[in-house]
Design an enzyme around this catalytic site. Structure first.
Site, PDB file in Angstrom:
ATOM      1  N   HIS A  86      29.771  86.621  41.960  1.00 45.09           N
ATOM      2  CA  HIS A  86      30.973  86.683  41.138  1.00 45.09           C
ATOM      3  C   HIS A  86      30.617  86.902  39.673  1.00 45.09           C
ATOM      4  O   HIS A  86      29.446  86.826  39.292  1.00 45.09           O
ATOM      5  CB  HIS A  86      31.772  85.379  41.267  1.00 45.09           C
ATOM      6  CG  HIS A  86      31.057  84.198  40.680  1.00 45.09           C
ATOM      7  ND1 HIS A  86      30.157  83.448  41.384  1.00 45.09           N
ATOM      8  CD2 HIS A  86      31.094  83.654  39.430  1.00 45.09           C
ATOM      9  CE1 HIS A  86      29.663  82.492  40.626  1.00 45.09           C
ATOM     10  NE2 HIS A  86      30.219  82.603  39.414  1.00 45.09           N
ATOM     11  N   ASP A 112      31.786  85.641  35.623  1.00 46.28           N
ATOM     12  CA  ASP A 112      32.522  84.728  34.762  1.00 46.28           C
ATOM     13  C   ASP A 112      33.067  85.499  33.572  1.00 46.28           C
ATOM     14  O   ASP A 112      32.342  86.290  32.955  1.00 46.28           O
ATOM     15  CB  ASP A 112      31.606  83.639  34.198  1.00 46.28           C
ATOM     16  CG  ASP A 112      31.028  82.724  35.255  1.00 46.28           C
ATOM     17  OD1 ASP A 112      31.509  82.758  36.402  1.00 46.28           O
ATOM     18  OD2 ASP A 112      30.102  81.972  34.912  1.00 46.28           O
ATOM     19  N   HIS A 145      36.450  81.174  31.313  1.00 45.44           N
ATOM     20  CA  HIS A 145      35.849  80.196  32.222  1.00 45.44           C
ATOM     21  C   HIS A 145      35.471  78.906  31.498  1.00 45.44           C
ATOM     22  O   HIS A 145      35.549  77.819  32.090  1.00 45.44           O
ATOM     23  CB  HIS A 145      34.618  80.825  32.887  1.00 45.44           C
ATOM     24  CG  HIS A 145      33.923  79.961  33.894  1.00 45.44           C
ATOM     25  ND1 HIS A 145      34.586  79.296  34.900  1.00 45.44           N
ATOM     26  CD2 HIS A 145      32.599  79.653  34.054  1.00 45.44           C
ATOM     27  CE1 HIS A 145      33.719  78.620  35.633  1.00 45.44           C
ATOM     28  NE2 HIS A 145      32.511  78.812  35.134  1.00 45.44           N
TER      29      HIS A 145
END
Length: 247
Positions: free
Chosen positions: A52, A54, A58
């Site tokens: 993934h 960020d 975040h």
């Protein structure tokens, strides 16, 4: 010679490893051909599940969300820092990054090859090396705004402690009795430096084996990486299909 594509993405599966405290991943049929004439999968996962990225949001609600970043943040020529051989929970220093940062420029995707992808699915995966704050500052100073790592995080991941609740409770009682200090919260110093960089930074985590990229780089072949996320609105991050193009 034709370019080679390398998948750098972990498979998304039920009960796959996640950061401690993140939502568990569950994949199950929502519709089937037997009952509805089509197969449709229901997904339950977090924005930080699997491979993934960020976004700055975040770690700070005043910083850009995923949909506020330019697409250029998620792709570009890559430089791979060879950090293999470090001890568990070792700190990556500016000196270790210096050879890679000498080749980096604005628009470069810096990939941190710790070798920790080999521990995926084991307790050892949580004991990965991580960036020192000074190393994160050096990355930003070099003009890099996109960083990827073959580990769970660019910051240290807290030790979840004993799996047995009874043992965990006993240790907590002993700590209360004998240690009157306050334990520090897990540090996200590197996240804050990288994501808070001018224009907004991006961090890709849980990349798979980066050895093919290191080999291509050593052979003088160009390496490009794509880390395009799901188009989630106002999100802190999202799963990606991470792909490298070699040659």
């Amino acid at each position: 010679m034709a370019a080679t594509l390398v998948d750098l993405t972990h498979q998304v599966t039920t009960a796959m490893p996640v950061y401690p405290g993140d939502p568990a991943v569950l994949l199950e049929p929502a519709l089937t051909t037997a009952t509805a004439g089509v197969n449709v999968l229901a997904l339950h996962l977090g924005s930080q599940s699997g491979t993934h990225v960020d976004a700055p949001y975040h770690v700070d609600v005043t910083w850009p969300t995923l949909d506020g970043l330019p697409l250029e943040r998620f792709t570009g020529p890559a430089v791979v820092a060879d950090l293999r051989g470090l001890e568990p929970r070792a700190a990556v220093t500016p000196e270790l990054l210096a050879p890679a940062l000498e080749r980096a420029a604005e628009g470069t995707v810096l990939l941190l090859a710790t070798g920790w992808a080999r521990h995926w699915g084991t307790d050892a995966y949580l004991a990965h090396p991580s960036l020192s704050p000074a190393a994160a500052e050096a990355i930003v100073a070099a003009g890099v705004r996109t960083v990827g790592v073959d580990a769970l995080s660019v910051d240290p991941t807290p030790d979840p402690g004993p799996g047995d609740p009874a043992v965990a409770a006993l240790l907590a009682d002993l700590t209360d009795e004998h240690d009157h200090g306050t334990a520090d919260e897990p540090s996200l110093a590197a996240h804050r430096v990288l994501l808070g960089a001018s224009g907004g930074g991006v961090i890709a985590e849980n990349l798979t084996d980066l050895r093919p990229l290191l080999a291509a780089q050593e052979a003088g072949l160009p390496v490009e990486v794509s880390l395009f996320p799901l188009r989630l609105v106002a999100a802190d991050g999202a799963p990606v299909r991470a792909v490298a193009r070699l040659g």
